[in-house]
Structures are given as C-alpha cells and as structure tokens.
Write an enzyme that holds these catalytic residues in place. Structure first.
Site, short mmCIF file in Angstrom:
data_model
loop_
_atom_site.label_atom_id
_atom_site.label_comp_id
_atom_site.label_asym_id
_atom_site.label_seq_id
_atom_site.Cartn_x
_atom_site.Cartn_y
_atom_site.Cartn_z
N ASP A 179 -52.68 -15.76 17.84
CA ASP A 179 -51.74 -15.06 18.71
C ASP A 179 -51.34 -16.08 19.78
O ASP A 179 -52.00 -17.09 19.99
CB ASP A 179 -52.36 -13.79 19.32
CG ASP A 179 -51.25 -12.85 19.84
OD1 ASP A 179 -50.08 -13.29 19.92
OD2 ASP A 179 -51.55 -11.69 20.15
C1 BGC Z 1 -48.14 -10.86 21.06
C2 BGC Z 1 -47.79 -10.98 19.59
C3 BGC Z 1 -46.46 -11.67 19.42
C4 BGC Z 1 -46.48 -12.99 20.15
C5 BGC Z 1 -45.16 -13.72 20.07
C6 BGC Z 1 -48.04 -12.20 21.75
O1 BGC Z 1 -48.24 -12.08 23.11
O2 BGC Z 1 -49.44 -10.35 21.19
O3 BGC Z 1 -47.76 -9.71 19.01
O4 BGC Z 1 -46.17 -11.84 18.06
O5 BGC Z 1 -46.78 -12.79 21.51
O6 BGC Z 1 -44.19 -13.12 20.84
#
Ligand code: BGC
Length: 741
Positions: A286
């Site tokens: 993530d």
């Molecule tokens: C979120 C993800 C997301 C990523 C990119 C993260 O903070 O938890 O779900 O895909 O950001 O935007």
C-alpha cells in the site's frame, strides 16, 4: 551594515526565486511528460503465451537485466507525477511502475478505484462498492467490471487497484463504502465478478488490502490480533476466492497482524498467499506507509513498492551488500512481476479502447441502473412510497445534501465524474415543469416545516458526505485531525464514523418536519450503516441510497416515483445502537478481531437487528415456498442442491433475492448459527412464480482446524435456510446430511 543586510536579503530572495522556478519547471516537466503506451500489441510478445512459457520468458529477460534494471521493476515512479498532475491538470494521472523498452517489458500503469477509474481526466462514477453489494446482483457487478475495464484501457491504465475486499467488521469503518459489506461470501462473489470482467479487458486487477484493514483512522499502525480460525474462516476466504479466480495482483495492508506490519509478513505474503494458495501474480505495497523496512519487505515477499522507491530503489544494493537479502530474493520478486506483465502483453485485445469511452452515456446509464438496484427500502409505513406522480403538484425537497455533489469519499477512491446529478436536480428533471419544487437546506427549520406543510409530498435528504466518512490521512494516524490539518487540501478528512447516528443538522430537520406531512420519505446518503432508533418511528418511509454515483439523483427520482421498485438488500446489519456491535475504536493501537460480527454475532447472541443483513423491502410483495432439497444426503466432495419457488404476490413488477444460508447448529465446534452460501436475484412480474436453484459445494461448509492446520468437513446434519433476508422468521427451513459412502 544596512546595505549588507539588504544585499543578503536580496541574495536569499534570488535563491528562493531560482528554487521555486526549478520546482515549477520540474512540476511542469513531470506533468507534461506524455503517457506511456499500454497496449499489449505494442510490446511485441507472441500471442497466447502459457503460464510456463511466461516463466521461461521472464527468466530469459531477468538474465539480461542489470541489478539497476531489476530494481527499477520493483518500485513505482509515481508520486511526483501524481502531485504534479493534480496541481497542473486538476486530476490524478496514471502512475507508472517499471518498464524496460530494451527488453520489451511494459510498465504497470496504475489507477485506483473502486467506484470507477480514479486516475483519469474523467470517468464514470458508479455507486460505491457497498451500494453495488446491496444490489446482490452478480451480473450487474460483472457489467460494472466490463465498463471499468474498458474505461481503464481508454485512460491508458493496465493495473487497477479498484477492488477492496476488506471486510466490514464494524460499520463505523471509514472506508466501508469501498467494500462489499460484512459477509465474506457476498464479498467474494461480488469481487470475483468485478475482477473477472475487468481482467477480460487486459487490465491487471489488484485486490486490496491484504489483510484485516477494517479501521481507518489508525490504519497505519493498528495491530490486529485474531485466532487462526477467525483469520481463515472470516477474513481471508474472499481473498482466496480471488486468487483461485486468477487475480493478478494483491496489495498488502498498512496495519499490523499479530505485531508485524502486513507488508513485512512472510506468513501472509508467502506462506499463505503463495505456498498454500498458489498465487502466481505479484504483491504491491500500500502506498507510502506500506513498507517500513525494505529488506524485511523483500524477505517477506513484497514485490513492488508503491508509489516511489523509498525502501527499495538504491537501497536494494545496500541490503545485498549487508547480506540482508540475496540476489535470489530480488530475482524471484522481479520474475513474478515480469511473468505477469509478459502474460498481459501476450493477450490479444478484444476491443479498441478510445478515450470517448470515458464516462460514455451508456456507462452513465449503467451507473443509474446500479443505483436503482442497490437502494434499500428500509421502511414504508402505510405504503407511502412510491409517490404518485399525478398526486404531487408540489414537492418539498429538504436538506443540505439535496443539492450536494456527493458521490462519496474524496481520498484514493475519488473519481473525476464529468457531472453529478444531485437529488434535487434529479427530481426536478424527472417531474418536469408541471411540478413546483420547494427547497430548504434545513438551516432555517421553520422554513423547512412550512415547505413540508405546503407540499403534496416531502423528500428529506439526510446523511453524510466525504468530510464525514471515508479515507483518512494524518501525520500520526493515532489522534484526531487538528484544525490546521482539516483545512489542508492534502488532508483527507473523513475517517471512521463513530458512533453511527445522524448529525445534529439532520436530526433537527427530521424533528422539525416529522408530522408536518404524512407523505414523507427520508432518503439516506451514507457509506455504511446509520442507526435510526431515535427518529425512525416518526417518519413513514426510509430509503437508503448510499453514495449513488453520478446518476444518483436520476435514480432516486425514478425510485421515489415508482418507475422502478427498490430491490436492494442490506450487505450489512443495521443495529439499534453501536453498543450491539463488536468493540471499535478509531484510534485503537491494538484490537482483537473475532469470528463473530454482523449477522453472525446477532445470531450467536440470539438477538435481532431492526434491519438485518439481507433485508430490504419492495413496492410489491413476495412469497417463498416449496423449498426442496434435491438429495437429503450429500457425499463429501458433492454439492448441495436446493430449489425454492419465489412468487410476486403484489401488483407491481419487482425483483427479489433468494438467499441460502447453511445452518451449523449440529456442529461439534463453535460455529456461526448460519452462513450465507448462495443467492440469486430474480425479476418477477405481478403474479409470476419462478423456481430458483441454489447450490453449495460441501467444500464451502468446512471449518479450519488450527491444531491440525487443516480445513475439516463435518459429517453431520446441516440446516438449509432460504428466504428474502437473514432474519430467522423470514427463512424456510430444511436440512441435509453430509455423509461418506
Ligand atoms: C490506499 C489504497 C490506494 C493507494 C493509492 C492508499 O492510501 O490505502 O487503497 O490504492 O493509497 O491511492
């Protein structure tokens, strides 16, 4: 002296101007770099490469790569591009990772979801995933996936993190709206439908967040402990279903599992995902906070660091020098990414994906259909809904949210919808010039009441918006946002919504208006459950519309005026009070997840929720009868088959969901009273009866024996419970036995 000071100040100013100039130039350069090519055909791989072929070819490419080239494959190169495009273009552009022209390796071109393609100048903004779960319509979700797949490709995206399958353990979870609700089975089935449809368009789907990410505010740090049974039986089955279905990528979660960050967890990323489940795709972190120690991530099986090299990149060489990782570790990771991309590049495109597909009117029409199918009619006292068109010359539309552009969270799941039909606009367009609309935002309660009294019918729009629930970012993840943070455009407000009642602004409006007009419908806009015990007896009708997407207002008008009957069913339990739910704390540093939450908890404790899982009314009525179990004894490895007759006993067309729960009361171990194991949604004309067939392979009845580390199927009598909701009184009952020959 003074002169010196002036000169010094001038020098500082000149340096600042030069730095700012460089900054702006770099921003411009980054934002204006052309998009990369993501059509498979342009990467010149033969069509139809097999899994083994991809392994061989990936090994060949790997052998040609320098360490630097390998490391380049292991990270995104995206943060500055994303920020630059937001500032200069007003939307998030695709973020790239890896890619090597010399060796014909395509880049990953990333976009977020799950309510549409998040990294594009415009895209269809669908109802949020939770609203789509409430359709209980697998085929509709497949169609949504088809559109997302097409729009992804039209936006130059080949890697789509638009599938969030974390479980809604507690409805206060800020990102509940991005999920498919509280039940692993429903979540897995909906997720599978979306994933397959998107991947059909040569878009690698990334399912997230592996695993246990079900609290928002403390998501970066919260340590989740749980028993092996809770992990295997409740929190992982839907991920496993996606792996079995061929999902190409998995994103790990920010939170910890049993003291260790998920991004560092060898148990999750290697033992379970690869060794036990046979996952052959690649794992992404993530973003930003998903890794804390690069060497640990690499050893655990984290293949890709997103969105930029912080712990990987140049530091990989240091880890090698220090003996923290081996070159074999790096090769294994890069090979997994390469094989997935080679397979991608060897698939032939079935269609041409032109930019006109983005937010195409046909896609918007599907968004409307989904909003209609997912709205849940919770209450309809005296059959006040649908409003009769001819009887409404004046309609009062009340509440601040009636005019709000309100499609849900503005964090990563935000989508640049070209327009949003708000409730008031949808109603006005639907009813046309002949009907007078009286609007009051509710700040002046007297005015709202006068409107309600003067109108033939009242629509009161209450609920939430992105500032009040959704994704949440702050510095430490363990304390509430400061006032300064709240004002910053880079802070996602939102976060967990705890407790679950309406805000004072809505409660006061309901108080002011209740009783003023007997044709009153409260429309709830929300990304999760709303407790309603303090006011629901005072209003006749309640329609839970969720965040219904860019065509939400149109859908709402059609529902309220009976063009279409509500057919949504709750994908979560709505309690009387949060006290009935498992412990939840948005700022928890540690938390234990158990086997029971949602309907399984209510069942276990013998309580009934006011609005149980699977519940939803219609403008017509249905009857279930003639439940038949085709064979009373099923062999292990066999499949339970049942049929049930569903009849539309009312005077309007409508759709009903036949839900099959399996009962475990005879079990020798502690198990849920019942679990959803199949469902089917059927359209029925007035008076029509359909026989619905439902099936459950016995493999889906097993429990996880932590001692033996094995799934076990009990040979015993199981309950078969079929009906329109999970409420015990709604279910027809039969039984069958699993027994060996
Ligand atoms: C979120 C993800 C997301 C990523 C990119 C993260 O903070 O938890 O779900 O895909 O950001 O935007």
């Amino acid at each position: 002296m003074r002169k010196k000071l002036v000169l010094a100040l001038l020098a500082v100013a000149a340096v600042a101007i030069v730095i700012a100039g460089f900054g702006a130039a770099r921003l411009y350069y980054v934002a204006s770099r052309p998009d990369l090519e993501v059509r498979p055909a342009d990467w010149d791989w033969p069509a139809g490469i097999s899994e083994e072929g991809a392994d061989r070819l990936a090994a060949g490419v790997l052998a040609e790569m320098s360490l630097e080239e390998k490391v380049f494959e292991m990270s995104g190169q995206g943060m500055s591009r994303m920020i630059a495009t937001i500032i200069l273009k007003g939307y998030r552009a695709v973020v790239y990772a890896g890619g090597n022209e010399r060796l014909k390796v395509p880049p990953l071109a990333f976009a977020d979801g799950p309510r549409g393609i998040g990294f594009a100048p415009r895209a269809t903004s669908f109802p949020v995933a939770l609203a789509r779960a409430a359709t209980w319509d697998i085929d509709l979700e497949r169609q949504v996936g088809e559109v997302m797949g097409r729009e992804a490709r039209a936006a130059g995206v080949n890697y789509f993190a638009g599938l969030s399958v974390n479980l809604l353990r507690h409805p206060s979870w800020g990102r509940a709206q991005e999920s498919y609700g509280e039940d692993p089975w429903l979540t897995g089935e909906m997720g599978l439908a979306l994933m397959r449809a998107v991947q059909r368009h040569n878009v690698m789907v990334c399912a997230k967040h592996f695993a246990l990410n079900s609290i928002e505010n403390s998501r970066y740090d919260v340590d989740v402990t749980l028993s092996e049974r809770a992990l295997r039986e409740v929190y992982l089955p839907h991920f496993k279903k996606l792996v079995d279905g061929g999902v190409e990528s998995i994103m790990s979660a920010y939170n910890k599992i049993r003291g260790e960050y998920c991004g560092h967890s060898e148990e999750l990323l290697t033992t379970i995902l690869r060794q036990e489940w046979g996952f052959r795709g690649f794992v992404s972190s993530d973003w930003v906070e998903g890794l804390h120690d690069g060497a640990q991530g690499i050893r655990a099986g984290m293949d890709l660091e997103m969105p930029s090299p912080v712990h990987y990149g140049e530091r990989v060489a240091e880890y090698l020098d220090d003996g923290l990782i081996s070159e074999g570790d790096v090769d294994r990771m890069v090979a997994r990414i390469l094989r997935t991309k080679i397979l991608w590049a060897s698939r032939e495109d079935s269609e041409v994906y032109s930019p006109e597909l983005l937010a195409h009117p046909e896609h918007a029409a599907l968004a409307r259909e989904v909003a209609e199918a997912g709205a849940v009619l919770l209450q309809n006292g005296g059959g006040v809904l649908p409003f009769e068109r001819g009887a409404v010359r004046r309609l009062a539309v009340l509440g601040e949210l009636a005019t709000a552009d309100n499609t849900g969270d503005r964090g990563s799941s935000n989508v640049a919808a070209p327009y949003v039909v708000a409730p008031l606009a949808g109603l006005a367009a639907h009813l046309g010039d002949g009907v007078e609309i009286l609007h009051a935002d509710g700040r002046d309660l007297e005015k709202a009441r006068r409107h309600a009294e003067a109108a033939d019918a009242v629509v009161l729009v209450a609920g939430f918006r992105h500032g009040e629930e959704g994704e949440y970012i702050d510095d430490d993840g363990v304390s509430p946002l400061s006032e300064a943070e709240k004002k910053s455009p880079w802070t996602f407000e939102g976060g967990d919504r705890y407790p679950l009642g309406l805000k004072a602004r809505d409660l006061e409006l309901i108080d002011a208006v209740a009783g003023a007009n007997e044709r009153l419908a409260v429309v709830l806009i929300a990304g999760s459950a709303v407790t309603m015990e303090d006011w629901r007896q005072r209003v006749p009708a309640i329609l839970l519309a969720w965040y219904p997407g860019m065509e939400g207002g149109t859908a709402l008008a059609r529902l309220l005026f009976g063009e279409v009957s509500p057919s949504g069913k709750l994908p979560l339990t709505i309690p009387r009070d949060v006290a009935e739910l498992p412990f939840f704390d948005p700022y928890a540093r540690e938390i234990e997840y158990g086997i029971y939450h949602g309907y399984t908890l209510f069942d276990k404790e013998g309580r009934e929720a006011p609005f149980p899982f699977g519940f939803g009314l219609s403008y017509t009525t249905f009857a279930f009868d003639n439940l038949q179990v085709l064979a009373p004894v099923v062999a292990p490895g066999g499949t339970l088959e049942v049929t049930v007759d569903v009849t539309n006993t009312g005077a309007r067309a409508g759709a009903e969901v036949a839900q099959l729960y399996v009962g475990f009361e005879a079990s020798a171990v502690d198990r849920p009273v019942k679990l959803l194991r199949d469902f089917a949604k059927v359209d029925l004309a007035p008076g029509e009866t359909r026989t619905v067939a439902l099936t459950v392979p016995t493999g889906e009845l097993r429990w996880y024996d932590p001692e033996a580390k094995q799934w076990r199927l009990e040979e015993m009598e199981y309950g078969v419970l079929v009906g329109p909701s999970s409420r015990p009184a709604d279910l027809l009952r039969a039984s069958f036995r699993v027994a060996g020959e």
